[in-house]
Design a protein around this motif. Structure first.
Motif, PDB file in Angstrom:
ATOM      1  N   ASN A 180      26.194  77.070  70.976  1.00 36.67           N
ATOM      2  CA  ASN A 180      26.389  77.631  69.640  1.00 36.67           C
ATOM      3  C   ASN A 180      25.075  77.710  68.877  1.00 36.67           C
ATOM      4  OD1 ASN A 180      29.126  77.839  70.115  1.00 36.67           O
ATOM      5  ND2 ASN A 180      29.647  75.939  69.063  1.00 36.67           N
ATOM      6  N   LYS A 183      23.167  80.738  70.088  1.00 34.37           N
ATOM      7  CA  LYS A 183      23.727  81.988  69.549  1.00 34.37           C
ATOM      8  C   LYS A 183      23.274  82.209  68.113  1.00 34.37           C
ATOM      9  CE  LYS A 183      27.936  81.995  72.370  1.00 34.37           C
ATOM     10  NZ  LYS A 183      29.424  81.869  72.339  1.00 34.37           N
ATOM     11  N   LEU A 184      23.286  81.165  67.312  1.00 36.16           N
ATOM     12  CA  LEU A 184      22.867  81.289  65.918  1.00 36.16           C
ATOM     13  C   LEU A 184      21.386  81.642  65.807  1.00 36.16           C
ATOM     14  CD1 LEU A 184      24.799  78.283  64.321  1.00 36.16           C
ATOM     15  CD2 LEU A 184      25.258  80.715  63.993  1.00 36.16           C
ATOM     16  N   LYS A 185      20.571  81.067  66.677  1.00 36.80           N
ATOM     17  CA  LYS A 185      19.142  81.391  66.664  1.00 36.80           C
ATOM     18  C   LYS A 185      18.901  82.853  67.039  1.00 36.80           C
ATOM     19  CE  LYS A 185      17.551  76.703  67.752  1.00 36.80           C
ATOM     20  NZ  LYS A 185      16.903  75.834  68.782  1.00 36.80           N
ATOM     21  N   GLN A 207      21.068  85.338  66.676  1.00 36.68           N
ATOM     22  CA  GLN A 207      21.568  86.156  65.575  1.00 36.68           C
ATOM     23  C   GLN A 207      20.547  86.229  64.445  1.00 36.68           C
ATOM     24  OE1 GLN A 207      24.487  87.944  65.512  1.00 36.68           O
ATOM     25  NE2 GLN A 207      23.649  88.794  63.629  1.00 36.68           N
ATOM     26  N   LEU A 208      19.927  85.116  64.148  1.00 35.60           N
ATOM     27  CA  LEU A 208      18.902  85.087  63.103  1.00 35.60           C
ATOM     28  C   LEU A 208      17.719  85.974  63.492  1.00 35.60           C
ATOM     29  CD1 LEU A 208      17.754  83.941  60.475  1.00 35.60           C
ATOM     30  CD2 LEU A 208      16.899  81.987  61.789  1.00 35.60           C
ATOM     31  N   ALA A 244      22.857  83.836  58.509  1.00 37.85           N
ATOM     32  CA  ALA A 244      22.542  83.255  59.820  1.00 37.85           C
ATOM     33  C   ALA A 244      21.709  81.984  59.674  1.00 37.85           C
ATOM     34  CB  ALA A 244      21.803  84.277  60.682  1.00 37.85           C
ATOM     35  N   ASP A 289      24.006  79.183  58.456  1.00 43.61           N
ATOM     36  CA  ASP A 289      24.830  78.681  59.566  1.00 43.61           C
ATOM     37  C   ASP A 289      23.998  77.815  60.511  1.00 43.61           C
ATOM     38  OD1 ASP A 289      27.015  79.992  58.560  1.00 43.61           O
ATOM     39  OD2 ASP A 289      26.829  81.729  59.882  1.00 43.61           O
ATOM     40  N   LEU A 290      22.773  78.282  60.769  1.00 39.07           N
ATOM     41  CA  LEU A 290      21.896  77.522  61.666  1.00 39.07           C
ATOM     42  C   LEU A 290      21.533  76.176  61.049  1.00 39.07           C
ATOM     43  CD1 LEU A 290      20.275  77.425  64.293  1.00 39.07           C
ATOM     44  CD2 LEU A 290      18.410  78.581  63.086  1.00 39.07           C
TER      45      LEU A 290
END
Length: 395
Positions: free
Chosen positions: A103, A106-108, A110-111, A259, A262-263
């Motif tokens: 997860n 994925k967040l990295k 997306q950012l 993003a 969230d990260l």
């Protein structure tokens, strides 16, 4: 012989009865003597008990930490058991963080994608801005030409108009002169008509040039009007493009911010003092494990909901809740030194200090007691949560 026995039977019975009575009397006297003085009791110990309040106490604590996990993970190993004493940094539970790390990745990503999309979110409006500047320059130039009559066409027409007017004036003068000659009979009618035709031609030339001047000015005014309409249209396009750019950039920046949030939130879930790498550790210097709520293969942090793992009692916060009878509470003060005898080690005597006297009493076994808090001095750690002890407080 028989006669002798019978003759001595009554005196013997009387003597036996007398002996029994004496024995009973001596026994009563002996019992009363023993009851008046405690048997083999240390007089000093008795005095000490009379000078102290004896309060039953339960070992408790003032600080306990709940350890919960709110990110996806799986318990792979329990490193401790219920009641274990642990030190700071000691592993308690080992976790599998594969899903959490996935997860995070994925967040990295997306950012990174959102950040890369920022330049493309803004439409290039430089060409439109240059076109608007050029149109504004044309309007300014042509407005001056219109107001001052300085355009090339107007200058030529005005020059032609002045020449035509001069020629018309000359033709009219000639016509007047020849009109007089005709009236004097010096010239013929045909000759006079020739000069009339020349004057008419000169007048027509002036009228045509005047008409062309008006048409040229009208055309220039119409061109100015068109340029102004075009300018307003281009300015409206620019405003829309700028608004669109603002909205697109704001949307893209919002995606970047979301993003990032969230990260950061996911990163913060593991940035806790009791998490080190893939292990839950003790962040208490002197702790006691309590209420283990998971087992090996347990799934933690399902759907982001916190999962309670265990509790850690801070053993340095251990206290004793001593039940002092209401009638003796006046002899107790905060800061007073007391004597503690652990039930688990009756031959040991510890000291302690009264740290709190609650402003309320509770009922127990038909009597009122005040649960006084005592901080023990227990270097050997004899007192453990749930144990009991007798607390002696001087009156």
């Amino acid at each position: 012989m028989k006669a002798w026995i019978l003759s001595h039977k009554k005196p013997g019975a009387a003597g036996a009865c007398l002996i029994i009575v004496l024995a009973v009397v001596l026994g009563i006297l002996f019992y009363q003597k023993n009851s008046a003085a405690p048997p083999s009791e240390n007089p000093a110990s008795s005095a000490q008990q009379n000078a102290e309040i004896d309060a039953w106490g339960e070992v408790t604590y003032s600080r306990m930490e709940d350890i919960s996990i709110d990110f996806p993970s799986i318990v792979t190993k329990l490193e401790v058991q219920e009641g274990d004493r642990v030190t700071q940094g000691q592993p308690l539970v080992t976790l599998d963080l594969s899903e959490y790390n996935g997860n995070m990745e994925k967040l990295k990503q997306q950012l990174t994608v959102n950040q890369a999309g920022l330049p493309a979110a803004e439409q290039d409006i430089s060409a439109l801005q240059a076109d608007i500047a050029q149109t504004q320059s044309q309007i300014s130039r042509k407005t001056k030409e219109y107001n001052n009559g300085t355009s090339e066409d107007l200058v030529q027409l005005q020059s032609s108009f002045k020449l035509a007017q001069t020629q018309l004036a000359s033709a009219k003068t000639d016509l007047q002169n020849y009109q007089k000659l005709y009236e004097a009979g010096a010239i013929s009618k045909a000759t006079l008509n020739q000069y009339k035709d020349i004057a008419d031609q000169r007048q027509k030339a002036v009228d045509d040039i005047q008409s062309n001047l008006n048409k040229t000015k009208t055309a220039l005014k119409e061109e100015l009007d068109q340029l102004n309409v075009s300018l307003k249209s281009k300015q409206a396009q620019l405003s829309q493009a700028q608004a669109g750019n603002t909205a697109n950039v704001a949307k893209q920046e919002g995606g970047v911010s979301a993003a990032q949030v969230d990260l950061d939130a996911m990163t913060a879930k593991t940035a806790k003092p009791y998490i080190k790498g893939s292990q839950i550790i003790s962040d208490i210097k002197n702790g006691i494990v309590r209420n283990i709520a998971v087992s090996e293969a347990s799934h933690l942090g399902v759907q982001g909901a916190p999962t309670k793992v265990l509790q850690l009692i801070d053993a340095d916060s251990i206290t004793i809740s001593a039940e002092v009878d209401e009638e003796f509470i006046g002899s107790v003060q905060v800061g007073k030194t007391v004597r503690i005898v652990p039930t688990s080690a009756p031959g040991t005597s510890l000291t302690g200090t009264v740290t709190q006297i609650p402003d309320l009493a509770v009922e127990k076994d038909g009597r009122r007691v005040v649960r006084v808090i005592v901080k023990p001095n227990d270097p050997e750690r004899l007192l453990k949560p749930g144990y009991t002890a007798d607390v002696y407080i001087k009156k």
